[in-house]
Design a protein around this motif. Structure first.
Motif, short mmCIF file in Angstrom:
data_model
loop_
_atom_site.label_atom_id
_atom_site.label_comp_id
_atom_site.label_asym_id
_atom_site.label_seq_id
_atom_site.Cartn_x
_atom_site.Cartn_y
_atom_site.Cartn_z
N PRO A 1 0.83 -1.21 0.00
CA PRO A 1 0.00 0.00 0.00
C PRO A 1 0.87 1.26 0.00
O PRO A 1 1.80 1.37 0.78
N MET A 2 0.58 2.19 -0.89
CA MET A 2 1.42 3.37 -1.04
C MET A 2 1.21 4.37 0.10
O MET A 2 1.98 5.29 0.25
N ASP A 3 0.17 4.19 0.90
CA ASP A 3 -0.03 5.15 1.98
C ASP A 3 0.88 4.87 3.18
O ASP A 3 1.01 5.70 4.06
N THR A 4 1.51 3.70 3.20
CA THR A 4 2.35 3.39 4.34
C THR A 4 3.83 3.24 3.97
O THR A 4 4.69 3.49 4.78
N LEU A 5 4.13 2.78 2.74
CA LEU A 5 5.49 2.46 2.31
C LEU A 5 6.14 1.48 3.29
O LEU A 5 7.33 1.50 3.52
N THR A 6 5.31 0.65 3.88
CA THR A 6 5.79 -0.39 4.77
C THR A 6 5.38 -1.74 4.20
O THR A 6 4.22 -1.94 3.83
N PHE A 7 6.33 -2.66 4.14
CA PHE A 7 6.08 -3.99 3.64
C PHE A 7 6.21 -4.97 4.80
O PHE A 7 7.18 -4.89 5.56
N THR A 8 5.26 -5.86 4.94
CA THR A 8 5.33 -6.89 5.98
C THR A 8 5.15 -8.25 5.34
O THR A 8 4.18 -8.49 4.62
N MET A 9 6.12 -9.13 5.59
CA MET A 9 6.03 -10.53 5.17
C MET A 9 5.81 -11.34 6.44
O MET A 9 6.67 -11.37 7.31
N LEU A 10 4.65 -11.93 6.56
CA LEU A 10 4.26 -12.62 7.78
C LEU A 10 5.13 -13.85 8.06
O LEU A 10 5.68 -14.46 7.14
N ALA A 11 5.21 -14.21 9.33
CA ALA A 11 5.98 -15.38 9.75
C ALA A 11 5.50 -16.64 9.03
O ALA A 11 6.30 -17.52 8.70
N SER A 12 4.21 -16.72 8.73
CA SER A 12 3.68 -17.89 8.04
C SER A 12 4.29 -18.04 6.64
O SER A 12 4.36 -19.15 6.11
N LYS A 13 4.74 -16.94 6.04
CA LYS A 13 5.39 -16.98 4.73
C LYS A 13 6.89 -17.23 4.86
O LYS A 13 7.47 -17.99 4.08
N THR A 14 7.55 -16.61 5.84
CA THR A 14 9.00 -16.79 5.95
C THR A 14 9.35 -18.21 6.40
O THR A 14 10.42 -18.71 6.07
N LYS A 15 8.43 -18.88 7.11
CA LYS A 15 8.72 -20.25 7.54
C LYS A 15 8.69 -21.22 6.36
O LYS A 15 9.17 -22.34 6.47
N GLU A 16 8.16 -20.80 5.21
CA GLU A 16 8.13 -21.63 4.01
C GLU A 16 9.46 -21.58 3.26
O GLU A 16 9.70 -22.41 2.38
N LEU A 17 10.31 -20.60 3.56
CA LEU A 17 11.57 -20.44 2.84
C LEU A 17 12.61 -21.44 3.34
O LEU A 17 12.68 -21.73 4.53
N ASP A 18 13.43 -21.95 2.41
CA ASP A 18 14.52 -22.85 2.78
C ASP A 18 15.64 -22.05 3.43
O ASP A 18 15.76 -20.84 3.22
#
Length: 112
Positions: free
Chosen positions: A63-80
């Motif tokens: 969202p351009m109103d925040t310029l903040t990106f959040t990648m949830l723990a549920s997604k990062t736990k999928e990464l090798d």
């Protein structure tokens, strides 16, 4: 644990939430004010296009109103556990694309 060094290399413990806040500066040195229709894209891959196999692991519109990106723990736990390439691109409403950051993200283990 999240660490970002001076070259924008990210080290993140798998299963932690990744939050990035961007402060963009225009060519005039002043803060960049996003225009309606601008968008940001964050992507993680195992290689660059034209290089080894390209495997997009995660992509999102920010969202351009925040310029903040959040990648949830549920997604990062999928990464090798390894090092990936990532980039953040700004696409202007007129279709011009600017790569804001291009670096690596290393996913590390957690204590069991």
């Amino acid at each position: 644990m999240l660490n970002i060094d001076g070259n924008n290399k990210i080290t993140l413990t798998r299963g932690d939430t990744l939050t990035l806040t961007l402060e963009l500066t225009g060519t005039d040195g002043n803060p960049y004010e996003p225009e309606e229709g601008d968008s940001l894209r964050f992507a993680i891959s195992t290689g660059y296009l034209g290089g080894p196999v390209y495997e997009l692991k995660y992509e999102t519109e920010i969202p351009m109103d925040t310029l903040t990106f959040t990648m949830l723990a549920s997604k990062t736990k999928e990464l090798d556990y390894k090092e990936y390439n990532y980039d953040i691109e700004l696409t202007h409403q007129d279709g011009v694309v600017d790569t804001i950051i291009s670096s690596t993200i290393k996913i590390t283990g957690e204590v069991k």
